[in-house]
Write an enzyme that holds these catalytic residues in place. Structure first.
Site, PDB file in Angstrom:
ATOM      1  N   HIS A 122       0.872  -1.179   0.000  1.00 24.12           N
ATOM      2  CA  HIS A 122       0.000   0.000   0.000  1.00 24.12           C
ATOM      3  C   HIS A 122       0.916   1.238   0.000  1.00 24.12           C
ATOM      4  O   HIS A 122       2.025   1.185   0.552  1.00 24.12           O
ATOM      5  CB  HIS A 122      -0.832  -0.042   1.284  1.00 24.12           C
ATOM      6  CG  HIS A 122      -1.910   0.982   1.396  1.00 24.12           C
ATOM      7  ND1 HIS A 122      -1.662   2.287   1.759  1.00 24.12           N
ATOM      8  CD2 HIS A 122      -3.242   0.893   1.216  1.00 24.12           C
ATOM      9  CE1 HIS A 122      -2.805   2.951   1.807  1.00 24.12           C
ATOM     10  NE2 HIS A 122      -3.785   2.125   1.473  1.00 24.12           N
ATOM     11  N   ASP A 200       3.167  -4.492   7.996  1.00 25.62           N
ATOM     12  CA  ASP A 200       1.925  -3.738   7.850  1.00 25.62           C
ATOM     13  C   ASP A 200       0.780  -4.739   8.006  1.00 25.62           C
ATOM     14  O   ASP A 200       0.500  -5.524   7.108  1.00 25.62           O
ATOM     15  CB  ASP A 200       1.917  -3.070   6.464  1.00 25.62           C
ATOM     16  CG  ASP A 200       0.578  -2.403   6.152  1.00 25.62           C
ATOM     17  OD1 ASP A 200      -0.372  -2.560   6.941  1.00 25.62           O
ATOM     18  OD2 ASP A 200       0.492  -1.733   5.101  1.00 25.62           O
ATOM     19  N   GLN A 203      -4.400  -5.365   6.918  1.00 28.74           N
ATOM     20  CA  GLN A 203      -5.366  -6.318   6.349  1.00 28.74           C
ATOM     21  C   GLN A 203      -5.308  -7.682   7.031  1.00 28.74           C
ATOM     22  O   GLN A 203      -5.967  -8.625   6.585  1.00 28.74           O
ATOM     23  CB  GLN A 203      -5.126  -6.478   4.835  1.00 28.74           C
ATOM     24  CG  GLN A 203      -5.359  -5.220   4.033  1.00 28.74           C
ATOM     25  CD  GLN A 203      -6.791  -4.703   4.146  1.00 28.74           C
ATOM     26  OE1 GLN A 203      -7.712  -5.431   4.492  1.00 28.74           O
ATOM     27  NE2 GLN A 203      -6.970  -3.416   3.871  1.00 28.74           N
ATOM     28  N   LYS A 226     -10.697  -0.683  10.423  1.00 31.33           N
ATOM     29  CA  LYS A 226     -10.863  -1.866   9.572  1.00 31.33           C
ATOM     30  C   LYS A 226     -11.286  -3.080  10.401  1.00 31.33           C
ATOM     31  O   LYS A 226     -11.519  -4.157   9.876  1.00 31.33           O
ATOM     32  CB  LYS A 226      -9.561  -2.188   8.845  1.00 31.33           C
ATOM     33  CG  LYS A 226      -9.180  -1.148   7.783  1.00 31.33           C
ATOM     34  CD  LYS A 226      -7.951  -1.598   7.038  1.00 31.33           C
ATOM     35  CE  LYS A 226      -7.294  -0.477   6.273  1.00 31.33           C
ATOM     36  NZ  LYS A 226      -8.012  -0.069   5.061  1.00 31.33           N
ATOM     37  N   CYS A 365      -4.673   2.338  -3.735  1.00 30.94           N
ATOM     38  CA  CYS A 365      -3.415   2.853  -3.136  1.00 30.94           C
ATOM     39  C   CYS A 365      -2.284   1.869  -3.313  1.00 30.94           C
ATOM     40  O   CYS A 365      -1.468   1.667  -2.398  1.00 30.94           O
ATOM     41  CB  CYS A 365      -3.590   3.192  -1.661  1.00 30.94           C
ATOM     42  SG  CYS A 365      -4.773   4.482  -1.355  1.00 30.94           S
TER      43      CYS A 365
HETATM   44  N1  PMP Z   1      -1.756  -0.703   4.566  1.00 29.22           N
HETATM   45  C1  PMP Z   1      -2.689  -1.500   4.035  1.00 29.22           C
HETATM   46  C2  PMP Z   1      -2.315  -2.886   3.594  1.00 29.22           C
HETATM   47  C3  PMP Z   1      -4.001  -1.044   3.909  1.00 29.22           C
HETATM   48  O1  PMP Z   1      -4.934  -1.832   3.365  1.00 29.22           O
HETATM   49  C4  PMP Z   1      -4.321   0.258   4.349  1.00 29.22           C
HETATM   50  C5  PMP Z   1      -5.730   0.805   4.223  1.00 29.22           C
HETATM   51  N2  PMP Z   1      -6.288   0.667   2.948  1.00 29.22           N
HETATM   52  C6  PMP Z   1      -3.314   1.042   4.907  1.00 29.22           C
HETATM   53  C7  PMP Z   1      -2.045   0.525   4.994  1.00 29.22           C
HETATM   54  C8  PMP Z   1      -3.571   2.428   5.394  1.00 29.22           C
HETATM   55  O2  PMP Z   1      -4.422   2.394   6.498  1.00 29.22           O
HETATM   56  P1  PMP Z   1      -5.001   3.731   7.138  1.00 29.22           P
HETATM   57  O3  PMP Z   1      -5.562   4.521   5.991  1.00 29.22           O
HETATM   58  O4  PMP Z   1      -6.039   3.261   8.085  1.00 29.22           O
HETATM   59  O5  PMP Z   1      -3.868   4.438   7.795  1.00 29.22           O
END
Ligand code: PMP
Length: 407
Positions: A122, A200, A203, A226, A365
């Site tokens: 991401h 990270d 997910q 999430k 993203c």
């Molecule tokens: N890493 C991953 C794998 C994600 O799926 C996401 C959210 N789509 C993020 C980071 C960013 O998370 P947040 O916007 O809650 O900071």
């Protein structure tokens, strides 16, 4: 106890909504999950009954607010099996957690050293490292995937390590492909080379049991929104030995021991990294989300979601022509990414919305991954604890209705 999805759904008022006169089928859980009533009530309770700044007051309200925040910290510690609550830092979300590590721990990495990332990250796990790399003259190396199946090339991963490697960061589960990476093995390999690892877990934390001590990761980050919790709250887990060595990320109230113009000393962990007033109402409410997950059991949630994913994926492949799946790794979470022929994902998402089905479309993203796969984006369906087989069928029926429009 049997997994009673209808009973679970009763806790989520939003699931009774209609979209364009049809029942909402919410399949955008990868972006954010819905919130059970008990979490909403906890937020309301925080504002109605307990709004006082934490850690500063002797009065009852402040102590209650502080107790609730610190109770959540202990629950988070247990949720990921951290050694102590000193290792649990509250942030605004995964993004802030990674920025904190890249900025603070990153300042300790030797100039000219190398960081290993993967192509499936991401943007939150790319851009903070790029900013650091630019600032300190570091180089970023990227692990590739095998193609649309979405499995990381482990041989290449191992080949990227050399005496200059100072850090590795990768996702536990991909938000596009659903791939569950073999992070424990990847961490062990990095450690043999003396390289610390950030995982990270955005997910992973809503779908599977996390044990940071078993993984032996140096840092683990995730977001409350999430995992059925409120927005604006996240968690950074860090090994105490690193957190102690790291300089503060932000300066301000709460993170100090003593401030003088001749010099300032910093608070002990975890407060050294929690400058300013935190979202103490949200943090307190996250406790309720952890209870919600705990009552169902994270293993039961994960297996329910994997079953829905497997079923829907199979139907997509067998009942439709022209569907291309992205992410079919043997170890896969609750995400389905696909394209229909050469139709732009946005157009499919728009028509699905007209049928009451909420999916995400676009690059999610993860533009480097889209470039690697040579696609503009995907349509992405992600499942949560409250989704049903019936909803999968409604999603498939909606697709059957709309795809002929594209010829
Ligand atoms: N890493 C991953 C794998 C994600 O799926 C996401 C959210 N789509 C993020 C980071 C960013 O998370 P947040 O916007 O809650 O900071």
């Amino acid at each position: 106890m049997a997994y009673d999805v209808e009973k679970i759904r009763e806790e989520f008022p939003i699931l009774r909504r209609q979209i364009g006169g049809r029942p909402l089928v919410y399949l955008d859980n990868t972006a954010t999950s819905q919130t059970p009533e008990r979490v909403v009530r906890a937020v309301v309770d925080g504002y109605e009954q307990r709004k006082a700044n934490v850690h500063r007051g002797v009065h009852t309200l402040s102590q209650e607010a502080t107790d609730r925040q610190e109770e959540t910290r202990r629950k988070v510690r247990d949720y990921i099996n951290a050694a102590s609550e000193q290792e649990i830092i509250f942030t605004r979300g995964t993004t802030e957690g990674i920025n904190l590590v890249a900025s603070s721990f990153g300042s300790l990495l030797p100039e000219g050293s190398e960081i290993i990332l993967t192509v499936m990250e991401h943007h939150a796990n790319i851009v903070p490292w790029q900013l650091l790399a630019e600032r300190r003259g570091l180089t970023i190396k990227v692990v590739d995937v095998d193609g649309p199946q979405g499995v990381l090339n482990q041989e290449q991963y191992r080949s990227l390590f050399n005496e200059k490697t100072s850090m590795a960061a990768f996702c536990h589960v991909s938000n596009v492909l659903g791939t569950v990476n073999p992070v424990k093995e990847m961490i062990a390999y990095a450690h043999r080379a003396g390289v610390p690892v950030l995982v990270d877990g955005a997910q992973a934390s809503p779908h599977m049991a996390i044990d940071v001590r078993d993984l032996d990761c140096d840092f683990y980050v995730f977001s409350s929104h999430k995992m059925y919790g409120p927005t604006g709250v996240g968690v950074l887990y860090g090994k105490e030995k690193w957190l102690e060595k790291m300089p503060p990320y932000q300066g301000g109230g709460e993170m100090i021991k003593h401030v003088a113009f001749s010099g300032t000393t910093f608070a002990d962990l975890p407060f050294k990294f929690e400058a300013g007033t935190p979202d103490f109402v949200g943090i307190a409410a996250l406790s309720q989300a952890l209870d919600f997950i705990g009552e169902l059991g994270i293993e039961a949630i994960g297996s329910h979601e994997r079953e829905l994913t497997r079923y829907t994926q199979e139907r997509l492949l067998n009942d439709f022509e022209g569907i291309r799946l992205f992410g079919t790794a043997p170890e896969k979470g609750a995400v389905i990414s696909f394209l229909y022929k050469d139709v732009h994902p946005y157009d499919v998402g728009l028509l699905l919305d007209k049928m009451g089905v909420a999916v995400r479309t676009g690059h999610h993203c993860a533009q480097p991954l889209m470039d690697r796969l040579g696609i503009p984006g995907t349509v992405r369906a992600g499942f949560g604890a409250y989704n049903t087989r019936e909803e999968c069928d409604m999603f498939l029926a909606a697709l059957r209705r709309i795809l002929p429009f594209f010829g």
